[in-house]
Write a protein that holds these residues in place. Sequence first.
Motif, short mmCIF file in Angstrom:
data_model
loop_
_atom_site.label_atom_id
_atom_site.label_comp_id
_atom_site.label_asym_id
_atom_site.label_seq_id
_atom_site.Cartn_x
_atom_site.Cartn_y
_atom_site.Cartn_z
N UNK A 86 6.58 43.48 2.97
CA UNK A 86 5.66 42.91 3.88
C UNK A 86 4.49 43.99 3.91
N UNK A 87 3.46 43.79 4.12
CA UNK A 87 2.18 44.41 3.70
C UNK A 87 1.59 44.57 5.11
N UNK A 88 1.18 45.60 5.46
CA UNK A 88 0.12 45.80 6.69
C UNK A 88 -1.06 46.52 6.44
N UNK A 89 -1.97 46.12 7.15
CA UNK A 89 -3.45 46.87 6.96
C UNK A 89 -3.96 47.25 8.27
N UNK A 90 -4.69 48.50 8.43
CA UNK A 90 -5.35 48.82 9.78
C UNK A 90 -6.90 48.99 9.14
N UNK A 113 -12.55 33.59 -1.63
CA UNK A 113 -13.33 34.33 -0.41
C UNK A 113 -12.51 35.55 0.20
N UNK A 114 -11.17 35.62 0.03
CA UNK A 114 -10.58 36.87 0.45
C UNK A 114 -10.80 37.89 -0.44
N UNK A 115 -10.87 37.72 -1.83
CA UNK A 115 -11.33 38.57 -2.74
C UNK A 115 -12.67 39.29 -2.44
N UNK A 116 -13.71 38.33 -2.31
CA UNK A 116 -14.95 38.69 -2.05
C UNK A 116 -15.12 39.65 -0.76
N UNK A 117 -14.58 39.20 0.35
CA UNK A 117 -14.43 39.77 1.50
C UNK A 117 -13.98 40.91 1.62
N UNK A 118 -12.53 41.31 1.02
CA UNK A 118 -11.84 42.51 0.86
C UNK A 118 -12.83 43.65 0.18
N UNK A 198 -4.58 43.10 4.01
CA UNK A 198 -2.93 42.86 4.04
C UNK A 198 -2.83 42.01 2.86
N UNK A 199 -3.49 40.61 3.11
CA UNK A 199 -3.08 39.55 2.32
C UNK A 199 -3.35 39.67 0.86
N UNK A 200 -4.51 40.10 0.58
CA UNK A 200 -4.98 40.56 -0.87
C UNK A 200 -4.23 41.42 -1.59
N UNK A 201 -3.71 42.60 -0.80
CA UNK A 201 -2.82 43.62 -1.33
C UNK A 201 -1.61 42.93 -1.87
N UNK A 202 -1.03 42.30 -0.81
CA UNK A 202 0.31 41.52 -1.19
C UNK A 202 0.21 40.71 -2.33
#
Length: 259
Positions: A86-90, A113-118, A198-202
């Motif tokens: 499970x991956x979390x981000x702050x 889109x997630x990759x670009x916004x990350x 969190x989603x892109x890292x996981x």
Amino acid sequence: MKTVKEITQALKEATTEQAWITELATDERAGVQKALKQFYSRLTKIQEAHQAHLERVAFDDSYRAKYGAVLAGVDEAGRGPLAGPVVTAAVVLPTDCSAFEGINDSKQLTKEQRANYAAVIKANAVAYAIHFQPVQVIDKINIYEATKRSMARSVGLLTVQPDGVLLDAMTVAIALPQENIIKGDAKSLSIAAASILAKTARDAYMDELAEKYPAYGFEQHAGYGTPQHLEALAKHGVTAEHRTSFEPIKSMVQGGWLK
């Protein structure tokens, strides 16, 4: 008079209503009216997205007024899968959030889109931190507690201390003012930004796992219990990255299916 093709292309490039566009209402050509309808539909979506952005900013600003300018949003990815961490981000965003327009709950965005916004978040955030909670901890203390501890850890890893913390449907053990926000990733820009990181890292982690265990299709289902994943488990057994406290993994391990 411009051709339908020329008008259609011009409408595709336009982002605001202008006098020449308004005048097209009297153009009787069917192709022009079709293009005009598509333009107004797109314009409405742009305006709705802008309004949604302003509402997320205002939501966060209401807590900045309560706690202080340094506000952290926290979210997780991967509580439900049968495998992987499970991956979390702050994330601490600046008070000027114009660079983050379009950011939404990660589940509402495409992978691209997630990759670009990350990338935008990492380049413009005041601070951010990502924490991976491994399967060993998940199996030892349960997924809910493992997620809470990971969220607390991601806050602790920030290079600036927040005045307040907004979390998506969680309360964690931190010595900072915090708010448990139901559906926070849809309401708060800071939480939405955290959900993307969190989603892109996981997803990146699960893509790497797919190379190590190519028979399981981790790059396609990210460890969730899809028919494809369950079929691979039945055929190839359980890996060290599977959560042995989750069913049907637990029963498979007890039956000697560990790979």
